[in-house]
Design a protein around this motif. Structure first.
Motif: not given
Length: 684
Positions: A462-475
């Motif tokens: 997202r916006d040039g940055r990475l997120l760590a976890t995802y579940k049920d449509g939410r990162a």
């Protein structure tokens, strides 16, 4: 029963505690502010969804209203999933080791002062009533409360010492003046040989873990010595024998594929039954590479069954890979996996049962609480000879029996599935699938890896940055060093399998984020958290391999490879600085830093780059000519139809007709090769 604040979290582990009578909070400002305002210590409980003893403590204490009442009266209670918050877990496991002078684990139970979140008491599992030499949990709660109320000065003094110790750990990670040379590679080889179990394979005794970085180091050491004409066949033997024993033991799922977390015994027979994605990704790659090195079809079979299990049970319809399968089903550890003789006889039939029983240990005493957990009890060759069968005929009958048992097992209550998608763990599996697909020629595995990477780019970038976890449509949650380093490494492996210019662009973006937000510019190396991450008690810079490969090791390895590929000195320099920063700790214990040693090996002797350029339809024979186990070679097949390549790749054009193979070592590239047979000869 009303749910607590964990009900809206993405972590299945936290959701498992949403119905507890404990007034749980997730880690965050709401809980931390309340603890500070009410001057209550924080009870921090860290675990994960597939953890057996976490379930035991939850059932005994957190589901008990009387225990919960004491917790709620005396503490602000915070529950953390160590898989979503490895930053917190890493800090408080280190603090536990300093406070208790023993190794930690899960569940981790830590009591923190409310003002600065420094732990003043730490343990792991505590029973509800006193046993195992441990106090009862409620008794402990009252003792901790009294300690906090009556001994503030002592706690403040201890906390200052602990923070000082954590600071000294950080200082040791500063750049070292030690010299980097190949001696560390030989020292690690010697250390691993001394710890090697010559009877059952693996490093050390029970409990025994399938530690992929050490096996990989032995394979790479053998390959390097073979290139120099002094092949260390003992290193190869240690690696292959360990892989064989692990796959023959009950650590491996002989019906469904995939490996459990660890073996409770030295023989690899009885596992702790949870299956973790982060173990199986590196092991999948290892078995495929070991097959490429030896040609042993048994190793390819294990890789095949493991990859097929991942696609069948661990990949979401959206493309991402799930995190773990629980050790328990119906509240009993291992229940899903074990058998009675009577049920096996009924399912496989009277004709096949004797052979199956001899192969998988049912003709021997029960090995798990009066039942049988399958393991390789008899070698197929000897079993076939004794039965007057060819090995192929024996394998056909055993496979038929295994398929029937797997079908029956599918009707049982399955272990719990932790269906969150973790970026770092997905990266390990993407790499494993890509490596296995390249060595074993499975396009469906390549597709699986590509789908997972596309999922991460779509949902967790997202916006040039990475997120760590995802579940049920939410990162959510800012990503860590491991997420970026592992994913960069995985993208490079996927590029070696299938070229996509968009993937190279993504690799560059990941590398740039690593350098901008994680690098210690003053001393070299990479912090576990970004420079704009939440400020915590410590900002670690981990170097050793643990349950996951070293993030600093993978970062140095992948950045150097990207630097050689693109002829970009700033990536190469960052990799070299990371190695120099870790030189001191590598020198103290080389075999604890096998991933960093892989990077060091390529720093001392840069990898070979093989660049194939030509029409997409004509590249396959050239890729086949370059097949085989070559851990220090990066092969990329870039179709001539590709446009807009970086300068270092664009200056190696495709011919007007046919294919060119550019073979480069370091900064030197030879004249293009125009015949696959000539390429095969040039590669040795």
């Amino acid at each position: 029963m009303p749910q607590n604040r964990l009900a809206n979290e993405t972590s299945p582990y936290l959701q498992q505690h949403a119905d507890n009578p404990v007034d749980w909070y997730p880690w965050g400002e709401e809980a931390l502010n309340r603890a500070r305002a009410e001057d209550k210590p924080i009870l921090l409980s860290i675990g994960y969804s597939a953890c057996h003893w976490c379930h035991v403590m939850a059932h005994e204490s957190f589901e008990d209203p009387a225990t919960a009442q004491v917790m709620n009266e005396l503490f602000v209670n915070i529950k953390v999933d160590r898989e979503e918050r490895p930053d917190l877990d890493r800090i408080y496991q280190t603090a536990h080791a300093l406070l208790s002078q023993r190794s930690g684990g899960w569940p981790l139970t830590v009591f923190l002062t409310p003002d600065d979140h420094t732990p003043f008491f730490a343990g792991t599992y505590f029973p509800r009533e006193a046993r195992y030499g441990l106090p009862g949990f409620v008794e402990l709660l009252h003792r901790i409360d009294a300690l906090y109320r009556t001994r503030r000065t002592d706690i403040a003094t201890q906390n200052a010492s602990l923070r000082d110790a954590l600071g000294r750990i950080e200082a040791r990670a500063a750049m070292s003046d030690d010299r980097l040379d190949a001696s560390a590679l030989d020292q690690a080889r010697g250390e691993l040989a001394r710890a090697y179990d010559r009877t059952y394979g693996g490093i050390g005794g029970a409990p025994k873990f399938p530690h992929a970085p050490t096996i990989n180091r032995l394979l790479r050491h053998w390959s390097a010595t073979a290139r120099d004409g002094r092949a260390d066949d003992k290193a190869l033997e240690m690696a292959i024998f360990t892989l064989e024993r692990m796959a023959e033991g009950g650590l491996y799922d002989h019906l469904g594929g995939g490996f459990a977390r660890y073996s409770v015994d030295e023989k690899w027979m009885i596992p702790h039954f949870e299956k973790m994605l982060y173990d199986n990704g590196p092991l999948l790659a290892l078995y495929a590479e070991a097959h490429a090195a030896t040609g042993d079809p048994a190793l390819a079979r294990v890789a095949t069954e493991t990859a097929d299990w991942v696609m069948r049970d661990m990949q979401s319809p959206e493309g991402g890979y799930y995190s773990a399968l629980d050790a328990d089903s119906e509240g009993v550890e291992g229940k899903f996996y074990v058998w009675t003789r009577e049920e096996v006889h009924q399912v496989v039939g009277a004709d096949d049962y004797p052979l199956f029983a001899a192969r998988y240990g049912l003709d021997r005493p029960a090995n798990f609480e009066g039942q049988w957990h399958l393991y390789g009890a008899a070698e197929p060759a000897a079993l076939a000879a004794g039965a007057g069968l060819t090995e192929d005929a024996l394998r056909e009958r055993l496979d038929r029996a295994r398929a029937r048992l797997l079908e029956r097992r599918e009707t049982r209550v399955h272990p719990g599935l932790d269906d969150k998608v973790l970026t770092a763990w997905n990266a390990l599996m993407i790499r494993g699938m890509a490596v296995a697909a390249r060595h074993l020629g499975r396009a469906d595995w390549a597709d699986s890896a590509q789908r997972a990477l596309d999922f991460i780019r779509t949902q967790l970038w997202r916006d040039g940055r990475l997120l760590a976890t995802y579940k049920d449509g939410r990162a959510h949650l800012p990503a860590y060093l491991d997420d970026h380093a592992f994913l960069l490494d995985a993208v490079l492996e996927l590029l070696a399998l299938r070229w996509r210019s968009a993937d190279l662009d993504f690799a560059v973006q990941l590398a740039d984020v690593l350098l901008e937000h994680f690098e210690d510019e003053a001393h070299g190396g990479f912090y576990f958290t970004a420079d704009d991450h939440e400020q915590l008690l410590q900002r670690p810079k981990p170097t050793a391999d643990e349950s996951l490969p070293s993030g600093n090791g993978v970062a140095a390895y992948a950045l150097a490879r990207l630097g050689h590929l693109l002829a970009e000195p700033h990536y190469l320099d960052a990799a070299q600085r990371a190695l120099q920063a870790a030189a001191g700790v590598i020198g103290q214990s080389p075999s604890a830093h096998c991933t960093l040693l892989d990077a060091l090996e390529e720093e001392l002797d840069p990898p070979t780059l093989l660049l194939l350029r030509g029409p997409l339809a004509e590249l396959a024979p050239w890729q086949q000519a370059a097949a085989g186990y070559a851990p220090t070679r990066l092969t990329l097949a870039i179709p001539s139809e590709e446009r807009g390549l970086p300068a270092a790749l664009a200056d190696k054009p495709a011919p007007a007709r046919g294919v060119y193979a550019y073979l480069c070592r370091g900064t030197h590239c030879e004249a293009p090769i125009t015949d696959p047979a000539e390429l095969h000869k040039a590669l040795g």
